[in-house]
Design a protein around this motif. Structure first.
Motif, mmCIF file in Angstrom:
data_model
loop_
_atom_site.group_PDB
_atom_site.id
_atom_site.type_symbol
_atom_site.label_atom_id
_atom_site.label_comp_id
_atom_site.label_asym_id
_atom_site.label_seq_id
_atom_site.Cartn_x
_atom_site.Cartn_y
_atom_site.Cartn_z
ATOM 1 N N GLY A 165 64.020 -80.565 -51.310
ATOM 2 C CA GLY A 165 63.348 -81.752 -51.814
ATOM 3 C C GLY A 165 61.899 -81.541 -52.181
ATOM 4 N N PHE A 166 61.395 -80.307 -52.131
ATOM 5 C CA PHE A 166 60.013 -80.059 -52.562
ATOM 6 C C PHE A 166 60.010 -79.778 -54.047
ATOM 7 N N LYS A 167 59.495 -80.719 -54.799
ATOM 8 C CA LYS A 167 59.494 -80.512 -56.245
ATOM 9 C C LYS A 167 58.267 -79.705 -56.639
ATOM 10 N N PRO A 168 58.355 -78.933 -57.695
ATOM 11 C CA PRO A 168 57.153 -78.245 -58.164
ATOM 12 C C PRO A 168 56.105 -79.266 -58.567
ATOM 13 N N PRO A 169 54.805 -78.940 -58.391
ATOM 14 C CA PRO A 169 53.750 -79.937 -58.600
ATOM 15 C C PRO A 169 53.743 -80.442 -60.032
ATOM 16 N N ALA A 170 53.461 -81.753 -60.147
ATOM 17 C CA ALA A 170 53.369 -82.352 -61.472
ATOM 18 C C ALA A 170 52.130 -81.832 -62.179
ATOM 19 N N ALA A 171 52.126 -81.985 -63.501
ATOM 20 C CA ALA A 171 51.021 -81.436 -64.283
ATOM 21 C C ALA A 171 49.713 -82.160 -63.974
ATOM 22 N N ASN A 172 49.825 -83.487 -63.647
ATOM 23 C CA ASN A 172 48.601 -84.243 -63.424
ATOM 24 C C ASN A 172 48.255 -84.366 -61.945
ATOM 25 N N ALA A 173 48.783 -83.447 -61.124
ATOM 26 C CA ALA A 173 48.514 -83.513 -59.693
ATOM 27 C C ALA A 173 47.023 -83.312 -59.429
ATOM 28 N N GLY A 176 41.215 -78.474 -54.197
ATOM 29 C CA GLY A 176 40.213 -77.420 -54.204
ATOM 30 C C GLY A 176 39.981 -76.788 -52.848
ATOM 31 N N LEU A 177 41.060 -76.628 -52.084
ATOM 32 C CA LEU A 177 40.910 -75.995 -50.777
ATOM 33 C C LEU A 177 40.942 -74.478 -50.867
ATOM 34 N N GLY A 178 41.166 -73.941 -52.054
ATOM 35 C CA GLY A 178 41.148 -72.498 -52.235
ATOM 36 C C GLY A 178 42.291 -71.818 -51.504
ATOM 37 N N PRO A 179 41.973 -70.812 -50.706
ATOM 38 C CA PRO A 179 43.053 -70.020 -50.091
ATOM 39 C C PRO A 179 43.890 -70.823 -49.103
ATOM 40 N N VAL A 180 43.362 -71.919 -48.586
ATOM 41 C CA VAL A 180 44.129 -72.700 -47.606
ATOM 42 C C VAL A 180 45.396 -73.249 -48.240
ATOM 43 N N GLU A 181 45.316 -73.537 -49.543
ATOM 44 C CA GLU A 181 46.458 -74.169 -50.186
ATOM 45 C C GLU A 181 47.666 -73.242 -50.251
ATOM 46 N N THR A 182 47.429 -71.942 -50.144
ATOM 47 C CA THR A 182 48.569 -71.017 -50.192
ATOM 48 C C THR A 182 49.475 -71.200 -48.989
ATOM 49 N N ALA A 183 48.991 -71.850 -47.950
ATOM 50 C CA ALA A 183 49.817 -72.043 -46.764
ATOM 51 C C ALA A 183 50.918 -73.062 -47.005
ATOM 52 N N PHE A 184 50.745 -73.902 -48.038
ATOM 53 C CA PHE A 184 51.702 -74.985 -48.245
ATOM 54 C C PHE A 184 52.799 -74.535 -49.201
ATOM 55 N N PRO A 185 53.949 -75.200 -49.157
ATOM 56 C CA PRO A 185 55.001 -74.869 -50.113
ATOM 57 C C PRO A 185 54.513 -75.103 -51.548
ATOM 58 N N ASN A 186 54.856 -74.205 -52.418
ATOM 59 C CA ASN A 186 54.429 -74.214 -53.831
ATOM 60 C C ASN A 186 52.921 -74.036 -53.975
ATOM 61 N N ALA A 187 52.237 -73.694 -52.860
ATOM 62 C CA ALA A 187 50.790 -73.459 -52.868
ATOM 63 C C ALA A 187 50.014 -74.652 -53.393
ATOM 64 N N VAL A 188 50.429 -75.854 -52.983
ATOM 65 C CA VAL A 188 49.745 -77.075 -53.403
ATOM 66 C C VAL A 188 49.579 -77.973 -52.177
ATOM 67 N N PHE A 189 48.397 -78.505 -52.025
ATOM 68 C CA PHE A 189 48.148 -79.437 -50.928
ATOM 69 C C PHE A 189 49.064 -80.640 -51.092
ATOM 70 N N PRO A 190 49.914 -80.949 -50.087
ATOM 71 C CA PRO A 190 50.867 -82.048 -50.281
ATOM 72 C C PRO A 190 50.197 -83.418 -50.156
ATOM 73 N N THR A 191 50.116 -84.140 -51.285
ATOM 74 C CA THR A 191 49.675 -85.533 -51.234
ATOM 75 C C THR A 191 50.912 -86.402 -51.068
ATOM 76 N N GLY A 192 50.706 -87.644 -50.729
ATOM 77 C CA GLY A 192 51.846 -88.535 -50.509
ATOM 78 C C GLY A 192 52.601 -88.170 -49.254
ATOM 79 N N ALA A 193 51.893 -87.719 -48.241
ATOM 80 C CA ALA A 193 52.524 -87.334 -46.985
ATOM 81 C C ALA A 193 51.522 -87.566 -45.863
ATOM 82 N N ILE A 194 51.983 -87.357 -44.647
ATOM 83 C CA ILE A 194 51.125 -87.602 -43.489
ATOM 84 C C ILE A 194 50.585 -86.270 -42.972
ATOM 85 N N HIS A 195 49.277 -86.210 -42.769
ATOM 86 C CA HIS A 195 48.634 -85.035 -42.171
ATOM 87 C C HIS A 195 48.054 -85.451 -40.827
#
Lengths: 243, 501
Positions: A21-29, A33-52
C-alpha cells in the motif's frame, strides 16, 4: 553478479512496498528537505498523511523536539494552511517558531485542561481535510487510540505529530516512525565565539518498512543541514532472552 | 393588506385587579391611595365610590367625609405598569406584536391575525370575553391606525367598535378633542374656543391649526387618520428568524428530539439561504408538558446556514435536554444573523487556511464542546519584553500589524515564570561560568550576550533583565538572565527563563 543482484533486490522491495500500500510519491509532494534522513523511509520520502511519534526524556529534549518539529511544519505550511498545536501543558513560546520558518499566527494553539480531551480534539482535527499538520502533546497513548488517529490521518492526508514527554511505557503504537531528538553542542565554525546554529542528534528508533538510524542535523539558513553525511550505526536493539 | 390595530382600554384596571384577588370586595366602596405631599390621595376608586361623585385625585379625608365606611388600600408605584406588562404578555396569544399603552391600555398589532378567529368581530369578542371572564372591565376597538382605535375604544359609543378599513377619519369626526391624545393645555384652549368636536376644527387650514395649537395637534390628527406612521414598541420584539414545531404527542426520546431539531434546522436554514444570511448563534427551545422550558444554545465563529454542521454542534448538547414528561413544542431561534455572500463551491477541497469554512467548522466543534477559552491565536506585538512580545486574539481573521521578529534569539520553550538558579560569574557583565538548576551543575562552554531588556516604564516598574544564551558541556542550550545591575553589596539574582532548541 552482485550489482544485478542488488538491483533485483531493490526492484523486489519496490514491488513489496506497492503490495503493502505504499504508493510512489506524487509529483506535487511536499519536499521536507530532511536530506539523508529521508532515505530511512520507504521510497525515500518523508511520509506525510501519517502519524509520527516523538519521544523526549528531558526538558532540553522537549525544546529540541519543538525546534525540529517547527522545522518540519515550515514546508507543510508553505501554502498558507493552518496547523493546530494541541496541548494540556504547553510551554512552547510562539514567537520562537518564526526562527524555523513558521508564522506563529498561522498556528492555532488549543490549550486544554485534561489529556483525554487532547485525544478527542486531535482526532477531530485530523478528520479536517486540508490542515497542514496537527501537533499533539500527549504523555500516554495506547494502541487503540493511536490507531484511531492513524486511520483519521490516512483518510484526510493530514500529518499528525505526537510529542511525548517522559512516557511511562513505550508500548507499540500505530505510527509510521518513532523519533527521538536530543540537543548537540553547536559549532559556529572558524573558531568563532558564541553559540552557533541549533544542532541535534536525530534518532529514528522505529520506521515502518524502513531502516532506523541516527543522524546529526543542523538548522541553518532556514533549512536542515546534515552534519554527518552518512548514517551512524543504528541503535542496537536490546537483546531479549528467549524462553 | 392594510395594518389593523386593536386598542384595549382597562376602565378600572387597579380596582378590578384588587377585586379579582379579594372577591369579598365585590360591590364594596374602596379606593387605592398613595401619599402625596403629606396627604393620602386617591389613585383608583371602585365603581361604587365613583357613582357617589368621588373621583381620582381627591384627598382620602374628603372622601371619608362623604362615605364613612370607605376602605382604603395602599397603592404601590409602578403597580399598574406591572399589571399591564403581564396582561400584554398574555395577549401575545392574539398577535405576536403586543405593546403596553400607558397608563391604562394595550395596543395589539392585529394585521393578518383576525382571520384565525374567523373574522374581526369574533376576534374582538374573544378578547373581550376572555378579559371579562378574568374580571376586567374593558373596552376595545379596531381600526387602521393606533390613534383611531385608541379614540374609539375610549370615546366611541358602546366602546366596542370595528372601524372599517379606510374610514377612520369619518369615525373621528363626532368625537371630542380629547380622543386625539392631546396635551391638557391644548385641550383647554380648544374648549375655550368652543371646539367641542373633532369635526369642528379638522377642516381648518393646517397653517392656522399649527399657529394656534402647535405642531403636536397636527401630528396627532395625522397619526389618527393614517397620514403619519405611528410605531409601537412591542413587549417582546419579534425575531425575524424563528421556527416553531408543535408536536401532536409529547416527545420523550432522543431520536424524537433529533428529528424535531433536524426539521427545524432544515426550514430555518432554507429561509436563511433565501435571504442571503447566515446565523452566528442559535437557540433550541423545548416547552415541556409541565410548563418548564428546556433550551440549548450554540454559537458559530462564522455565519453559516449549513444544516449538517449546525446539527453536529447541537448534537453534543442534546443530552442536556431533560424531557421529563415530554416536550410539546419546539422552537428554533436565530437571535444573531449576519449577511453571508454566497460562496462558490469548490469541486475539490483545497487547503485549509484561516479563512476557510472547514477550519471555522472545526473551531466551532471544539469550542462548543470544550468552551471558548481553549483556542488561542497569537499576533506579534511591538515589545521586547518576552512575556509581552505577542498578544492574544479571538478572531481567526485578524491580521498582524507588525512583523514577527526573527533577528533576536528566542527560546522554543519558555518557562511560565522565571526560575531562580545559582550562578558563578567571573566578572560583572560576563556570562556565568557555571549554574546549578534543579540540583544539576551545568558548565558553560559557549555563551552569547548580554541582551538587555528593560521594562516599559509606562507598564510596570522593576529591574531590567540581562539575557544570556548559554550552551553547557553536553550541548544543551539555555536562556539565563540577571535581574538588575551588578551590585557588590547584595549579589545579583540569576534566573533561567527558557530552553533553546
Amino acid at each position: 553478479m552482485p550489482a544485478t543482484k542488488r538491483e533485483m533486490i531493490a526492484q523486489l522491495q519496490k514491488e513489496l512496498l506497492l503490495l503493502q500500500g505504499f504508493k510512489p510519491p506524487a509529483a506535487n509532494a511536499v519536499q521536507i528537505g530532511l536530506g539523508p534522513v529521508e532515505t530511512a523511509f520507504p521510497n525515500a520520502v518523508f511520509p506525510t498523511g501519517a502519524i509520527h511519534e516523538f519521544i523526549s526524556d528531558a526538558a532540553e529534549g522537549v525544546a529540541a523536539t519543538g525546534g525540529f518539529v517547527a522545522g518540519l511544519l515550515a514546508p507543510l505550511m508553505q501554502q498558507g494552511n493552518v496547523c493546530l498545536w494541541i496541548s494540556a501543558s504547553r510551554t512552547l513560546f510562539p514567537p520562537a517558531l518564526k526562527a524555523f520558518g513558521v508564522s506563529p499566527d498561522q498556528v492555532l494553539f488549543i490549550d486544554l485542561a485534561r489529556e483525554k480531551d487532547v485525544l478527542w480534539v486531535m482526532e477531530e482535527a485530523l478528520k479536517c481535510e486540508g490542515l497542514a499538520a496537527v501537533v499533539g502533546e500527549i504523555k500516554e497513548i495506547d494502541l487503540t487510540a493511536s490507531r484511531r488517529l492513524q486511520l483519521a490521518a490516512e483518510q484526510s492526508r493530514v500529518t499528525g505529530l505526537i510529542l511525548r514527554y517522559q512516557p511511562r511505557r513505550l508500548s507499540t503504537i500505530a505510527c509510521v516512525a518513532r523519533w527521538k531528538i536530543t540537543p548537540l553542542a553547536s559549532e559556529p565554525g572558524n573558531g568563532m565565539p558564541g553559540v552557533g546554529f541549533p544542532r541535534w542528534q536525530v534518532a529514528l528508533l522505529k520506521v515502518r518498512n524502513g531502516q532506523p538510524g541516527v543522524w546529526q542535523l543542523e538548522w541553518s539558513a532556514g533549512r536542515f543541514l546534515s552534519v554527518t553525511p552518512h548514517r551512524i550505526a543504528p541503535p542496537v536493539a536490546e537483546i531479549r532472552k528467549i524462553g | 393588506m392594510p395594518a389593523r390595530f386593536v386598542s384595549i382600554w382597562f376602565r378600572h384596571l387597579l380596582t378590578d385587579w384588587l377585586t379579582i384577588r379579594r372577591p369579598d370586595l365585590q360591590g364594596q366602596a374602596f379606593v387605592l391611595a398613595a401619599p402625596d405631599h403629606g396627604r393620602l390621595v386617591i389613585t383608583a376608586a371602585s365603581k361604587a365610590v365613583l357613582s357617589q361623585g368621588i373621583s381620582e385625585g381627591m384627598v382620602v379625608a374628603d372622601a371619608r367625609a362623604l362615605i364613612p365606611q370607605l376602605q382604603v388600600f395602599n397603592d404601590r408605584p409602578g403597580l399598574a405598569e406591572q399589571l399591564l406588562q403581564a396582561l400584554c404578555k398574555w395577549c401575545i396569544r392574539y398577535t405576536p406584536i403586543a405593546a403596553v399603552d400607558k397608563p391604562d391600555g394595550l395596543v395589539l398589532d392585529a394585521s393578518g391575525c383576525a382571520h384565525l378567529w374567523g373574522g374581526e368581530k369574533p376576534y374582538l369578542e374573544a378578547i373581550v370575553a376572555q378579559l371579562n371572564a378574568f374580571g376586567y372591565d374593558v373596552r376595545v376597538a379596531m381600526a387602521d391606525t393606533v390613534g383611531a382605535a385608541w379614540a374609539v375604544a375610549r370615546f366611541g359609543n358602546g366602546g366596542q367598535g370595528i372601524i372599517p378599513s379606510g374610514q377612520q377619519t369619518d369615525a373621528l369626526l363626532p368625537l371630542p378633542p380629547a380622543a386625539l391624545r392631546l396635551e391638557p393645555d391644548t385641550l383647554e384652549r380648544l374648549q375655550k374656543l368652543g371646539l367641542y368636536q373633532v369635526s369642528s376644527f379638522i377642516t381648518m387650514p393646517r397653517s392656522v391649526l399649527r399657529r394656534r395649537f402647535g405642531a403636536a395637534l397636527l401630528l396627532r390628527v395625522d397619526q389618527a387618520s393614517g397620514w403619519e406612521e405611528e410605531v409601537i414598541q412591542p413587549l417582546l420584539p419579534p425575531l425575524p428568524f424563528q421556527e416553531r414545531l408543535p408536536c401532536l404527542e409529547p416527545i420523550l426520546t432522543r431520536t424524537g428530539i433529533e428529528i424535531a431539531l433536524k426539521r427545524l434546522l432544515d426550514t430555518l436554514c432554507d429561509q436563511l439561504q433565501q435571504k442571503g444570511k447566515g446565523l452566528r448563534s442559535a437557540v433550541f427551545k423545548g416547552y415541556r408538558v409541565d410548563g418548564k422550558l428546556e433550551q440549548v444554545e450554540i454559537g458559530t465563529h462564522r455565519a453559516t446556514h449549513n444544516v449538517q454542521h449546525l446539527f453536529k454542534l447541537f448534537e453534543d448538547k442534546i443530552p442536556t435536554i431533560r424531557p421529563a414528561l415530554g416536550i410539546e413544542l419546539f422552537i428554533l431561534e436565530a437571535p444573531k444573523v449576519e449577511d453571508l455572500a454566497p460562496l462558490q463551491e469548490s469541486l475539490w477541497s483545497g487547503g485549509c487556511s484561516l479563512e476557510s469554512i472547514g477550519l471555522a467548522a472545526l473551531v466551532d466543534r471544539i469550542t462548543s464542546k470544550l468552551g471558548e477559552q481553549v483556542i488561542h491565536r497569537y499576533l506579534p506585538e511591538q515589545c521586547y519584553w518576552p512575556e509581552r512580545s505577542f498578544k492574544q486574539t479571538d478572531s481567526l481573521l485578524e491580521k498582524a500589524t507588525t512583523e514577527w521578529r526573527n533577528d533576536i534569539p528566542r527560546p522554543v520553550r519558555l518557562l511560565p515564570e522565571p526560575e531562580p538558579v545559582t550562578v558563578s560569574a567571573p566578572i560583572p557583565d560576563y556570562p556565568p561560568m557555571l549554574f546549578t538548576y534543579k540540583g544539576q551543575i551545568h558548565y558553560i562552554k559557549r555563551a552569547d550576550g548580554p541582551e538587555r531588556i528593560a521594562r516599559e516604564w509606562w507598564v510596570e516598574a522593576g529591574p531590567h533583565r540581562d539575557y544570556y544564551t548559554v550552551e553547557d558541556q553536553e550541548g544543551r542550550r539555555y536562556w539565563l538572565f540577571r535581574s538588575g545591575h551588578y551590585d557588590a553589596d547584595n549579589p545579583p539574582c540569576w534566573f533561567i527563563h527558557g530552553f533553546f532548541a
